[in-house]
Write a protein that holds these residues in place. Structure first.
Motif, PDB file in Angstrom:
ATOM      1  N   SER A  34      -9.268  70.357-108.823  1.00 15.91           N
ATOM      2  CA  SER A  34      -9.136  71.784-108.531  1.00 15.91           C
ATOM      3  C   SER A  34      -8.703  72.532-109.786  1.00 15.91           C
ATOM      4  O   SER A  34      -8.181  71.929-110.744  1.00 15.91           O
ATOM      5  CB  SER A  34      -8.125  72.008-107.400  1.00 15.91           C
ATOM      6  N   ARG A  35      -8.921  73.834-109.746  1.00 17.54           N
ATOM      7  CA  ARG A  35      -8.556  74.700-110.872  1.00 17.54           C
ATOM      8  C   ARG A  35      -8.346  76.110-110.339  1.00 17.54           C
ATOM      9  O   ARG A  35      -9.118  76.582-109.508  1.00 17.54           O
ATOM     10  CB  ARG A  35      -9.654  74.684-111.919  1.00 17.54           C
ATOM     11  N   GLU A  36      -7.306  76.749-110.828  1.00 14.15           N
ATOM     12  CA  GLU A  36      -7.090  78.152-110.482  1.00 14.15           C
ATOM     13  C   GLU A  36      -7.823  79.018-111.493  1.00 14.15           C
ATOM     14  O   GLU A  36      -7.695  78.826-112.699  1.00 14.15           O
ATOM     15  CB  GLU A  36      -5.597  78.470-110.446  1.00 14.15           C
ATOM     16  N   ILE A  37      -8.612  79.940-110.958  1.00 10.88           N
ATOM     17  CA  ILE A  37      -9.424  80.831-111.774  1.00 10.88           C
ATOM     18  C   ILE A  37      -8.997  82.262-111.485  1.00 10.88           C
ATOM     19  O   ILE A  37      -8.896  82.656-110.315  1.00 10.88           O
ATOM     20  CB  ILE A  37     -10.931  80.630-111.476  1.00 10.88           C
ATOM     21  N   ALA A  38      -8.767  83.029-112.522  1.00 12.29           N
ATOM     22  CA  ALA A  38      -8.292  84.409-112.387  1.00 12.29           C
ATOM     23  C   ALA A  38      -9.453  85.344-112.056  1.00 12.29           C
ATOM     24  O   ALA A  38      -9.762  86.277-112.798  1.00 12.29           O
ATOM     25  CB  ALA A  38      -7.586  84.845-113.666  1.00 12.29           C
ATOM     26  N   ALA A  39     -10.099  85.060-110.948  1.00 10.74           N
ATOM     27  CA  ALA A  39     -11.222  85.882-110.471  1.00 10.74           C
ATOM     28  C   ALA A  39     -11.245  85.774-108.951  1.00 10.74           C
ATOM     29  O   ALA A  39     -10.835  84.751-108.390  1.00 10.74           O
ATOM     30  CB  ALA A  39     -12.541  85.382-111.064  1.00 10.74           C
ATOM     31  N   PRO A  40     -11.730  86.807-108.276  1.00  5.38           N
ATOM     32  CA  PRO A  40     -11.808  86.743-106.812  1.00  5.38           C
ATOM     33  C   PRO A  40     -12.911  85.785-106.372  1.00  5.38           C
ATOM     34  O   PRO A  40     -13.874  85.547-107.122  1.00  5.38           O
ATOM     35  CB  PRO A  40     -12.136  88.187-106.411  1.00  5.38           C
ATOM     36  N   PRO A  41     -12.812  85.252-105.150  1.00  4.01           N
ATOM     37  CA  PRO A  41     -13.842  84.328-104.643  1.00  4.01           C
ATOM     38  C   PRO A  41     -15.252  84.922-104.688  1.00  4.01           C
ATOM     39  O   PRO A  41     -16.212  84.202-104.947  1.00  4.01           O
ATOM     40  CB  PRO A  41     -13.421  84.059-103.196  1.00  4.01           C
ATOM     41  N   GLU A  42     -15.364  86.231-104.485  1.00  5.08           N
ATOM     42  CA  GLU A  42     -16.677  86.880-104.470  1.00  5.08           C
ATOM     43  C   GLU A  42     -17.371  86.812-105.841  1.00  5.08           C
ATOM     44  O   GLU A  42     -18.588  86.869-105.913  1.00  5.08           O
ATOM     45  CB  GLU A  42     -16.545  88.349-104.032  1.00  5.08           C
ATOM     46  N   PRO A  46     -21.269  83.215-106.039  1.00 10.03           N
ATOM     47  CA  PRO A  46     -22.689  83.116-106.431  1.00 10.03           C
ATOM     48  C   PRO A  46     -22.945  82.024-107.469  1.00 10.03           C
ATOM     49  O   PRO A  46     -24.032  81.447-107.503  1.00 10.03           O
ATOM     50  CB  PRO A  46     -23.005  84.501-107.026  1.00 10.03           C
ATOM     51  N   LEU A  47     -21.959  81.731-108.298  1.00  8.04           N
ATOM     52  CA  LEU A  47     -22.139  80.704-109.328  1.00  8.04           C
ATOM     53  C   LEU A  47     -22.282  79.308-108.729  1.00  8.04           C
ATOM     54  O   LEU A  47     -22.963  78.455-109.291  1.00  8.04           O
ATOM     55  CB  LEU A  47     -20.971  80.731-110.308  1.00  8.04           C
ATOM     56  N   ILE A  48     -21.636  79.076-107.582  1.00  7.85           N
ATOM     57  CA  ILE A  48     -21.751  77.755-106.954  1.00  7.85           C
ATOM     58  C   ILE A  48     -22.795  77.727-105.848  1.00  7.85           C
ATOM     59  O   ILE A  48     -23.397  76.695-105.598  1.00  7.85           O
ATOM     60  CB  ILE A  48     -20.394  77.225-106.434  1.00  7.85           C
ATOM     61  N   ALA A  49     -23.024  78.854-105.181  1.00  2.00           N
ATOM     62  CA  ALA A  49     -23.913  78.877-104.009  1.00  2.00           C
ATOM     63  C   ALA A  49     -25.380  79.065-104.373  1.00  2.00           C
ATOM     64  O   ALA A  49     -26.253  78.867-103.525  1.00  2.00           O
ATOM     65  CB  ALA A  49     -23.480  79.969-103.043  1.00  2.00           C
ATOM     66  N   GLU A  50     -25.677  79.456-105.632  1.00  2.00           N
ATOM     67  CA  GLU A  50     -27.061  79.648-106.071  1.00  2.00           C
ATOM     68  C   GLU A  50     -27.418  78.534-107.063  1.00  2.00           C
ATOM     69  O   GLU A  50     -26.946  78.550-108.204  1.00  2.00           O
ATOM     70  CB  GLU A  50     -27.222  81.015-106.738  1.00  2.00           C
ATOM     71  N   ALA A  99     -22.550  76.664 -95.469  1.00  2.00           N
ATOM     72  CA  ALA A  99     -21.962  77.681 -96.346  1.00  2.00           C
ATOM     73  C   ALA A  99     -21.186  78.678 -95.503  1.00  2.00           C
ATOM     74  O   ALA A  99     -21.696  79.185 -94.507  1.00  2.00           O
ATOM     75  CB  ALA A  99     -23.058  78.387 -97.131  1.00  2.00           C
ATOM     76  N   GLU A 100     -19.967  78.932 -95.905  1.00  2.00           N
ATOM     77  CA  GLU A 100     -19.123  79.964 -95.308  1.00  2.00           C
ATOM     78  C   GLU A 100     -18.664  80.863 -96.457  1.00  2.00           C
ATOM     79  O   GLU A 100     -17.580  80.673 -97.010  1.00  2.00           O
ATOM     80  CB  GLU A 100     -17.918  79.336 -94.611  1.00  2.00           C
ATOM     81  N   ALA A 101     -19.532  81.802 -96.818  1.00  2.00           N
ATOM     82  CA  ALA A 101     -19.262  82.658 -97.984  1.00  2.00           C
ATOM     83  C   ALA A 101     -18.028  83.522 -97.744  1.00  2.00           C
ATOM     84  O   ALA A 101     -17.851  84.032 -96.652  1.00  2.00           O
ATOM     85  CB  ALA A 101     -20.473  83.541 -98.262  1.00  2.00           C
ATOM     86  N   PRO A 102     -17.204  83.701 -98.716  1.00  2.00           N
ATOM     87  CA  PRO A 102     -17.120  83.008 -99.994  1.00  2.00           C
ATOM     88  C   PRO A 102     -16.007  81.965 -99.990  1.00  2.00           C
ATOM     89  O   PRO A 102     -15.192  81.903-100.910  1.00  2.00           O
ATOM     90  CB  PRO A 102     -16.792  84.146-100.957  1.00  2.00           C
ATOM     91  N   ARG A 103     -15.969  81.105 -98.963  1.00  2.00           N
ATOM     92  CA  ARG A 103     -14.850  80.169 -98.827  1.00  2.00           C
ATOM     93  C   ARG A 103     -15.207  78.702 -98.972  1.00  2.00           C
ATOM     94  O   ARG A 103     -14.431  77.927 -99.504  1.00  2.00           O
ATOM     95  CB  ARG A 103     -14.175  80.368 -97.465  1.00  2.00           C
ATOM     96  N   GLU A 121     -17.906  69.031-101.097  1.00  2.00           N
ATOM     97  CA  GLU A 121     -17.755  70.448-100.815  1.00  2.00           C
ATOM     98  C   GLU A 121     -16.994  71.148-101.925  1.00  2.00           C
ATOM     99  O   GLU A 121     -16.289  70.506-102.714  1.00  2.00           O
ATOM    100  CB  GLU A 121     -17.076  70.684 -99.478  1.00  2.00           C
ATOM    101  N   PHE A 122     -17.196  72.440-101.955  1.00  2.00           N
ATOM    102  CA  PHE A 122     -16.398  73.352-102.755  1.00  2.00           C
ATOM    103  C   PHE A 122     -15.596  74.189-101.770  1.00  2.00           C
ATOM    104  O   PHE A 122     -16.141  74.650-100.770  1.00  2.00           O
ATOM    105  CB  PHE A 122     -17.280  74.311-103.571  1.00  2.00           C
ATOM    106  N   ARG A 123     -14.325  74.383-102.068  1.00  2.00           N
ATOM    107  CA  ARG A 123     -13.488  75.295-101.293  1.00  2.00           C
ATOM    108  C   ARG A 123     -12.917  76.326-102.254  1.00  2.00           C
ATOM    109  O   ARG A 123     -12.436  75.981-103.335  1.00  2.00           O
ATOM    110  CB  ARG A 123     -12.358  74.559-100.592  1.00  2.00           C
ATOM    111  N   LEU A 124     -12.972  77.573-101.858  1.00  2.00           N
ATOM    112  CA  LEU A 124     -12.391  78.662-102.632  1.00  2.00           C
ATOM    113  C   LEU A 124     -11.225  79.208-101.820  1.00  2.00           C
ATOM    114  O   LEU A 124     -11.426  79.739-100.722  1.00  2.00           O
ATOM    115  CB  LEU A 124     -13.429  79.754-102.911  1.00  2.00           C
ATOM    116  N   GLU A 125     -10.019  79.054-102.341  1.00  2.00           N
ATOM    117  CA  GLU A 125      -8.801  79.423-101.624  1.00  2.00           C
ATOM    118  C   GLU A 125      -8.038  80.481-102.417  1.00  2.00           C
ATOM    119  O   GLU A 125      -7.951  80.386-103.644  1.00  2.00           O
ATOM    120  CB  GLU A 125      -7.916  78.186-101.448  1.00  2.00           C
TER     121      GLU A 125
END
Length: 176
Positions: A34-42, A46-50, A99-103, A121-125
């Motif tokens: 895991s990694r914390e990224i200083a950006a919102p899930p939205e 798109p970078l992971i779902a496309e 897919a449960e955008a953007p989670r 899976e990818f999870r965005l929390e």
């Protein structure tokens, strides 16, 4: 001549012991980073779902930019899929199953060269002002003793690629 026969017997016994011991090893291996990224899930979603956007951050594409990629199905989210063929990264395919955008994004990987399959899976929390991205791979190793032994090294083999991919994902998300 007798010593050759004893060496062969010892090697056969060792193979039997290793094969039997493999069935004491876990049948399933989970790799998670895991990694914390200083950006919102939205912004990250798109970078992971496309699939076509994976070339901007995928650790494997970075290892072989000449790999052949073919896309099929949906452009994004559930149903999106692609195949790769690479001299250094092998052949396989990936399909987004849910897919449960953007989670959350669930996927299946098929490694054609190894004849194996895994899910992940990818999870965005939410994490403060940013997003914690969790990347998981769940490998069912089955009854093959060689795969069970291979499973012991899976975290050391795949984990660093996940770390590199998450760093590259962060750079791509912050560059937008």
């Amino acid at each position: 001549m007798r010593w050759i026969f004893n060496v062969i017997k010892a090697l056969l016994l060792l193979l039997v012991v290793l094969a039997a011991a493999a069935f004491l090893l876990p049948e399933r291996r989970l790799v998670e980073r895991s990694r914390e990224i200083a950006a919102p899930p939205e912004r990250i979603w798109p970078l992971i779902a496309e699939p076509r956007r994976w070339t901007a951050w995928s650790p494997w594409y970075a290892k072989d930019p000449a790999m052949t990629l073919t896309y099929d199905g949906a452009a994004s989210g559930a149903g999106a899929q692609w195949r790769w063929d690479s001299a250094s990264q092998g052949r396989g395919q990936m399909r987004f199953d849910s897919a449960e955008a953007p989670r959350r994004l669930g996927y299946t990987l098929v490694f054609e060269d190894m004849g194996t399959q895994a899910t992940g899976e990818f999870r965005l929390e939410p994490a403060g002002a940013g997003t914690r991205v969790v990347w998981m791979l769940d490998s069912q190793l089955g009854h093959n003793p060689v795969m069970r032994w291979f499973g012991l090294a899976l975290d050391r083999l795949v984990g660093p690629d996940f770390d590199a991919g998450l760093r590259r994902l962060e750079s791509a998300a912050l560059a937008r």
